[in-house]
Design an enzyme around this catalytic site. Structure first.
Site, mmCIF file in Angstrom:
data_model
loop_
_atom_site.group_PDB
_atom_site.id
_atom_site.type_symbol
_atom_site.label_atom_id
_atom_site.label_comp_id
_atom_site.label_asym_id
_atom_site.label_seq_id
_atom_site.Cartn_x
_atom_site.Cartn_y
_atom_site.Cartn_z
ATOM 1 N N CYS A 130 -2.229 -5.103 1.403
ATOM 2 C CA CYS A 130 -2.758 -6.590 1.447
ATOM 3 C C CYS A 130 -4.090 -6.891 1.006
ATOM 4 O O CYS A 130 -4.429 -7.830 0.411
ATOM 5 C CB CYS A 130 -2.403 -7.093 2.897
ATOM 6 S SG CYS A 130 -3.008 -5.785 4.126
ATOM 7 N N HIS A 243 -7.098 -12.359 5.574
ATOM 8 C CA HIS A 243 -8.042 -11.219 5.487
ATOM 9 C C HIS A 243 -9.113 -12.010 4.397
ATOM 10 O O HIS A 243 -9.007 -12.893 3.429
ATOM 11 C CB HIS A 243 -7.408 -10.069 4.480
ATOM 12 C CG HIS A 243 -6.488 -9.433 5.502
ATOM 13 N ND1 HIS A 243 -6.317 -9.554 6.620
ATOM 14 C CD2 HIS A 243 -5.876 -8.339 4.985
ATOM 15 C CE1 HIS A 243 -5.557 -8.639 7.178
ATOM 16 N NE2 HIS A 243 -4.992 -7.812 5.811
#
Length: 340
Positions: A130, A243
């Site tokens: 990710c 994130h």
């Protein structure tokens, strides 16, 4: 004519998002099967306006199915992905198991879609980590213009990267700060995550880096350019989803910040929000549920000849996992299977 699609791990966070995104993007599905382990057998999940019951992964026959999106851990993938691939069903795998296999393409469609044709060697395509996925979307158009020499990245990764257990731990520890008797000791994480940051994701390696940091190095080289030098520090932060990354880039050639801003504005998958004023940037809570990778704080690095800094934010359950997998499925269908 559409595709026969399998979602493996449909009851988890990423599997749930895969189903949502397949429906949102009107992926051409003729038939869909949702699989889970026996402990979740019969659990209902939604796909658009349909309610589906999970089937048993252990006994499912992949013969006749076009593609399977895997959202389970490496152990389950190691057992079941080869079974699906051997049956003629192309596997799009979200685990780390096949990312570094030279016979398995590692794909971010905005960056290296052409590499997808290598899937025929094993009938498997890998989805990147990710934290890597969102960063390389930003790096590629800049690399094409000025050639990147070195990247220094610090990540601020949400607890959803550790799955439901990580999200539950942050929630429980936060409540425990205010409700006597409900204190929650660290379990998923090595230290308290509520009101804290932890400079440790995945296991430690011999050189002192963590495996998460190593993944960013190896995957950036495989996806963008093996000549790029990357050093990473990966940090878990008390954010549920999304994130963030502070990225410092050194180029072979000079690249003005204004030109970089314009390059990124027109690059696929990117949204630039970069105003030099209070709130003129994107934070994790603002990216949740969005497809884009958001770029802010673009500025020259005056400490080196050809350097830029930028801030990169994305929904890790989407671009970092489920969305990228569905985008791979779209490229696979359009460029290779050509049924939809």
């Amino acid at each position: 004519m559409g595709y026969k699609v399998v979602v493996v791990g449909a009851t988890g966070n990423v599997g749930h998002e895969m189903l949502n995104i397949l429906a949102e993007r009107s992926f051409p599905v003729d038939e869909i099967a949702v699989l889970a382990s026996r402990r979740s057998l019969g659990t209902e999940v939604t796909f658009g306006d349909k309610t589906l019951k999970t089937k048993d992964l252990d006994t499912f026959d992949f013969t006749g199915w076009d593609m399977a999106l895997f959202a389970v851990g490496s152990d389950a993938t190691k057992k079941y992905a080869p079974v699906a691939a051997k049956a003629g069903c192309v596997v799009i795998d979200n685990s780390s198991l096949y990312r570094y296999d030279p016979d398995v393409p590692l794909i971010v469609p905005e960056v290296n879609a052409d590499a997808i044709h290598g899937y025929t060697k094993k009938n498997i395509i890998a989805n990147p980590n990710c934290s890597t996925a969102q960063m390389v979307v930003a790096l590629k158009p800049l690399h094409d213009r000025a050639t990147i020499k070195r990247v220094v990245v610090s990540t601020y990764q949400s607890v959803s990267g550790s799955g439901k257990a990580g999200m539950d731990e942050l929630w429980d520890q936060t409540k425990g700060m205010y409700v006597p008797g409900q204190e929650k000791a660290p379990d998923t994480f090595t230290k308290q995550i509520a009101f804290n940051v932890i400079p440790h994701i995945d296991v430690f390696m011999d050189d002192g880096s963590t495996k998460e940091e190593w993944k960013m190095v190896a995957e950036t080289k495989k996806i963008v350019d093996k000549a790029i030098k990357v050093t990473a520090t990966c940090v878990r932060v008390p954010v549920m989803v999304g994130h963030s990354e502070a990225v410092n880039i050194e180029f072979e050639d000079f690249l003005d910040e204004d030109e970089a801003r314009e390059i990124l504005r027109t690059a696929p998958g990117i949204m630039v929000i970069d105003k030099r004023e209070d709130g003129g940037y994107v934070t994790p809570v603002e990216c949740v549920g969005d497809y884009a990778t958001f770029i802010s704080r673009i500025r020259q690095d005056s400490t080196i000849d050809n350097g830029l800094n930028l801030w990169c934010v994305s929904d890790n359950l989407r671009k970092g996992a489920a969305l990228n997998a569905v985008q791979i499925a779209e490229v696979l269908g359009r460029e290779c299977l050509k049924k939809g």
